[in-house]
Design a protein around this motif. Structure first.
Motif, PDB file in Angstrom:
ATOM      1  N   THR A 162      -5.584  -0.019  -9.056  1.00 40.78           N
ATOM      2  CA  THR A 162      -5.393  -0.302  -7.967  1.00 40.78           C
ATOM      3  C   THR A 162      -6.439  -0.721  -7.210  1.00 40.78           C
ATOM      4  OG1 THR A 162      -5.573   1.991  -7.285  1.00 40.78           O
ATOM      5  CG2 THR A 162      -3.409   1.446  -7.714  1.00 40.78           C
TER       6      THR A 162
ATOM      7  N   THR B 110     -13.169   1.808  -7.232  1.00 38.83           N
ATOM      8  CA  THR B 110     -14.387   2.176  -6.911  1.00 38.83           C
ATOM      9  C   THR B 110     -14.455   3.520  -7.704  1.00 38.83           C
ATOM     10  OG1 THR B 110     -13.737   1.375  -4.625  1.00 38.83           O
ATOM     11  CG2 THR B 110     -16.054   2.156  -5.228  1.00 38.83           C
TER      12      THR B 110
ATOM     13  N   SER C 196      -5.940   7.006   2.188  1.00 37.22           N
ATOM     14  CA  SER C 196      -5.180   6.079   1.620  1.00 37.22           C
ATOM     15  C   SER C 196      -5.054   5.871   0.232  1.00 37.22           C
ATOM     16  CB  SER C 196      -5.515   4.669   2.054  1.00 37.22           C
ATOM     17  OG  SER C 196      -6.827   4.281   1.860  1.00 37.22           O
ATOM     18  N   THR C 197      -6.352   6.205  -0.272  1.00 42.46           N
ATOM     19  CA  THR C 197      -6.592   6.312  -1.789  1.00 42.46           C
ATOM     20  C   THR C 197      -5.475   7.305  -2.418  1.00 42.46           C
ATOM     21  OG1 THR C 197      -8.679   6.183  -1.126  1.00 42.46           O
ATOM     22  CG2 THR C 197      -8.414   6.595  -3.328  1.00 42.46           C
TER      23      THR C 197
ATOM     24  N   ALA D 285      -7.454   0.368  -4.452  1.00 44.14           N
ATOM     25  CA  ALA D 285      -8.363   1.447  -3.796  1.00 44.14           C
ATOM     26  C   ALA D 285      -8.998   2.185  -4.924  1.00 44.14           C
ATOM     27  CB  ALA D 285      -7.514   2.198  -3.015  1.00 44.14           C
TER      28      ALA D 285
END
Lengths: 76, 263
Positions: B215, B220, B2-3, B217
């Motif tokens: 975002t 991090t 998804s990242t 995601a």
């Protein structure tokens, strides 16, 4: 016979990975043996460190040539 | 997965060689007047100034800059000069000390905020330094050992079985005449080049994922990039010092090889 395997992306990175194996082993041996020698003969620390660094420098040069090589070939 | 799906529309592009290709300083400036040239000259003058203020009027009890200068001097003399040059060290300290400081400051500019460019990541600068040492080595070798003696000592080191010379002589010749100056320059260049790319990469990861394309995601990843930038900066500072040390160490070794035959 179809295509069995294919490599895509930057070949230079694979080349550098291969080029780093030898110097990696070499640097490991140099410092491993160097530390062992220092542990056995702590009073020879200065001499051992000097020679360790010299050996490290010459081994490391191989890895660095491997790093530069793709850039050279790209510009040829 | 998804990242990467989120990132895909504004894709992250890792920095490459183009970060080293700098244009002339201003429109219409001569093509050679680029950032690294200016940095090289300014830092060379800075080292002259440092050496002048540290050593011009030495006091018996050192204060301020003289302390720093003497610390550097003692380090270079004991760690770089003496192991290879022995009692000739003092004659060569001027060269070795300025070489060490010049290379170190040139490297150090990579982590100075606002400058962020290691001069040595352009092969021309280490190449010139290495060529100077190379020519000096050959000149000293021929002057102190004679033309025949120098090449004989280099290609036919004593204490080896006779038939081995067939292999040894060409290898030693290549090693001393071609590979030594080449690796001398390339080592410094490649370390600074790789270090600069690593720093640029991680800081760009932080910039891309935290500022331009923030975002949930990617957050991090961006934080990881910033943390890695800090860690790698510390590591780079160590590498910069080590490379300056090794560069002057090898210079001392080559000068020593010219002065005395190998034994």
């Amino acid at each position: 016979m179809g295509l069995l395997a294919e490599v895509s992306g930057h070949l230079g990175s694979i080349g550098y990975g291969l080029a780093a194996i030898g110097p990696g082993i070499g640097v490991g041996i140099i410092f491993g043996q160097g530390v062992q020698a220092i542990a056995r003969q702590p009073e020879a620390y200065g001499l051992l460190r000097q020679n360790m660094l010299l050996g490290f420098v010459f081994t490391e040069a191989l890895a660095l040539i491997g790093l530069v090589a793709p850039f050279i070939y790209n510009n040829l | 997965m998804s990242t990467f799906a989120i990132v895909a529309n504004d894709e992250f592009k890792a920095p490459g060689v183009e970060i080293f290709q700098l244009p002339p300083l201003w429109e219409g400036a001569p093509f050679w007047l680029t950032k690294p040239v200016v940095l090289a000259v300014v830092s060379a003058l800075g080292i002259c100034l440092l050496a002048w203020s540290a050593f011009a009027k030495p006091k018996l009890v050192p204060r301020g800059l003289q302390n720093v200068g003497e610390m550097g001097y003692t380090f270079v003399r004991d760690q770089v000069g003496r192991p290879f040059l022995g009692k000739d060290t003092d004659k060569w300290m001027g060269l070795l000390l300025s070489l060490f400081f010049l290379v170190w400051i040139w490297n150090l500019l990579a982590v100075v905020p606002g400058i962020n460019f290691p001069v040595n990541s352009h092969i021309a600068f280490p190449a010139v330094l290495a060529i100077i040492i190379y020519l000096l080595k050959i000149y000293l070798g021929i002057r102190h050992q004679g033309f025949v003696g120098y090449f004989k000592g280099m290609m036919f080191p004593p204490g080896v079985p006779k038939f081995m010379y067939v292999l040894l002589a060409p290898i030693e010749f290549l090693q001393n005449m071609i590979f030594a100056p080449f690796t001398h320059a390339v080592r410094l260049f490649a370390n600074m080049f790789a270090g600069h790319i690593i720093l640029a990469f991680f800081s760009l990861v932080g910039f891309h994922f935290l500022i331009t394309h923030l975002t949930p995601a990617g957050f991090t990843l961006g934080v990881l990039g910033v943390v890695m930038t800090i860690l790698m900066t510390a590591f780079e500072m160590f590498i910069q010092f080590l490379q300056a040390f090794l560069f002057s160490l090898l210079a001392a070794m080559y000068i020593g090889q010219g002065l005395h035959a190998e034994h």
